[in-house]
Design an enzyme around this catalytic site. Structure first.
Site, mmCIF file in Angstrom:
data_model
loop_
_atom_site.group_PDB
_atom_site.id
_atom_site.type_symbol
_atom_site.label_atom_id
_atom_site.label_comp_id
_atom_site.label_asym_id
_atom_site.label_seq_id
_atom_site.Cartn_x
_atom_site.Cartn_y
_atom_site.Cartn_z
ATOM 1 N N ARG A 40 0.836 -1.222 0.000
ATOM 2 C CA ARG A 40 0.000 0.000 0.000
ATOM 3 C C ARG A 40 0.868 1.268 0.000
ATOM 4 O O ARG A 40 0.451 2.299 -0.520
ATOM 5 C CB ARG A 40 -0.952 -0.023 1.208
ATOM 6 C CG ARG A 40 -2.008 1.087 1.203
ATOM 7 C CD ARG A 40 -3.052 0.841 2.283
ATOM 8 N NE ARG A 40 -4.150 1.803 2.277
ATOM 9 C CZ ARG A 40 -4.288 2.802 3.141
ATOM 10 N NH1 ARG A 40 -3.406 2.969 4.105
ATOM 11 N NH2 ARG A 40 -5.316 3.632 3.045
ATOM 12 N N ILE A 66 -7.220 7.686 -0.689
ATOM 13 C CA ILE A 66 -7.143 6.232 -0.824
ATOM 14 C C ILE A 66 -7.976 5.703 0.345
ATOM 15 O O ILE A 66 -7.818 6.147 1.484
ATOM 16 C CB ILE A 66 -5.672 5.731 -0.791
ATOM 17 C CG1 ILE A 66 -5.603 4.196 -0.873
ATOM 18 C CG2 ILE A 66 -4.895 6.220 0.408
ATOM 19 C CD1 ILE A 66 -4.161 3.650 -1.106
ATOM 20 N N SER A 67 -8.928 4.803 0.065
ATOM 21 C CA SER A 67 -9.850 4.359 1.118
ATOM 22 C C SER A 67 -9.106 3.629 2.229
ATOM 23 O O SER A 67 -8.021 3.077 2.026
ATOM 24 C CB SER A 67 -10.914 3.419 0.536
ATOM 25 O OG SER A 67 -11.644 4.067 -0.468
ATOM 26 N N GLN A 68 -9.770 3.615 3.412
ATOM 27 C CA GLN A 68 -9.251 2.873 4.567
ATOM 28 C C GLN A 68 -9.146 1.381 4.201
ATOM 29 O O GLN A 68 -10.076 0.842 3.588
ATOM 30 C CB GLN A 68 -10.274 3.072 5.690
ATOM 31 C CG GLN A 68 -9.892 2.487 6.998
ATOM 32 C CD GLN A 68 -11.005 2.689 8.033
ATOM 33 O OE1 GLN A 68 -11.911 3.514 7.858
ATOM 34 N NE2 GLN A 68 -10.930 1.934 9.103
#
Ligand code: SAM
Length: 217
Positions: A40, A66-68
């Site tokens: 990530r 950027i999503s969790q």
């Protein structure tokens, strides 16, 4: 330019992240394994390893995030991906969710509204070996040209469920979409049972950036 290197430290932090989201209720072994594999930190401009492996959304520029990781895992689990599934993702953003879906064996169509993010991600993601079909445009209307899809996932908060998206699902297909106001949304899962019948499930609150465009905000 993102540094594409993985490291021993990043792998360790990733193992902790997987344990954390498993503790929050993610059960799918394939989803946990994809999160465990995905570097990530290379999706971030700045190389703050610790931030990349916190279970938090993070700014990626253009007022987007950027999503969790937990949210990506939760949406991915709801999609119940089988190898070869044709999936439409609305909101490419950093490309992280698209990469996870590719890792799960899906054929991914992904559409992004923001021209700069579209350009950045179409250049970046293939360098990591992930090759979804990229589109630039308003995904609130889906992507009818390549419909029908086995599933559709929306990664921005919508004011309601756009009809166009249900139309573009195969029978038996699933739409996963956060719906609510601009601060908080419920995760809605619509399963298309027949041409004019669908079932609906709701899960408690999430917080996405708003879905823009014709059927968005
Ligand atoms: N899936 C992304 C990821 O893994 O990084 C998360 C993206 S962010 C939470 C939501 C994205 O949806 C943003 O990049 C935003 O520009 C995009 N977006 C908002 N409205 C859209 C629309 N109508 N069509 C396509 N993308 C849209």
């Amino acid at each position: 330019m993102n540094n594409l290197e993985d490291s021993y430290k990043a792998k360790g932090l990733r193992r902790q992240l997987v344990k954390e989201i498993e503790g929050k209720g993610i059960k799918s072994a394939t989803v946990l394994s994809a999160i465990g594999k995905m570097p990530r930190h290379v999706f971030f401009d700045s190389i703050f390893l610790e931030h990349a492996y916190e279970d938090k959304a993070f700014p990626i520029g253009e007022k987007q995030t950027i999503s969790q990781p937990y949210t990506v895992a939760f949406q991915s689990e709801l999609l119940n991906v089988s190898k070869g599934d044709k999936i439409l993702e609305i909101g490419t953003g950093s490309g992280y969710q698209a990469a996870i879906l590719l890792e799960l064996g899906a054929e991914v169509f992904t559409i992004e509204y923001n021209q700069k993010l579209f350009q950045k991600t179409i250049e970046f993601l293939p360098k990591l070996g992930y090759n979804p079909h990229f589109f630039e445009g308003d995904g609130s209307l889906g992507l009818p040209k390549h419909a029908p899809y086995d599933s559709i996932v929306v990664t921005a908060g919508a004011p309601n469920v756009p009809d166009a998206l249900i139309k573009q699902l195969k029978i038996g297909g699933v739409l996963v979409i956060p719906v609510g106001d601009q601060k908080q949304q419920k995760m809605i899962v619509i399963k298309k049972l027949s041409q004019n019948k669908a079932s609906k499930k709701e899960f408690s609150h999430f917080s996405f950036v708003p879905l823009l465009g014709k059927d968005g905000w």
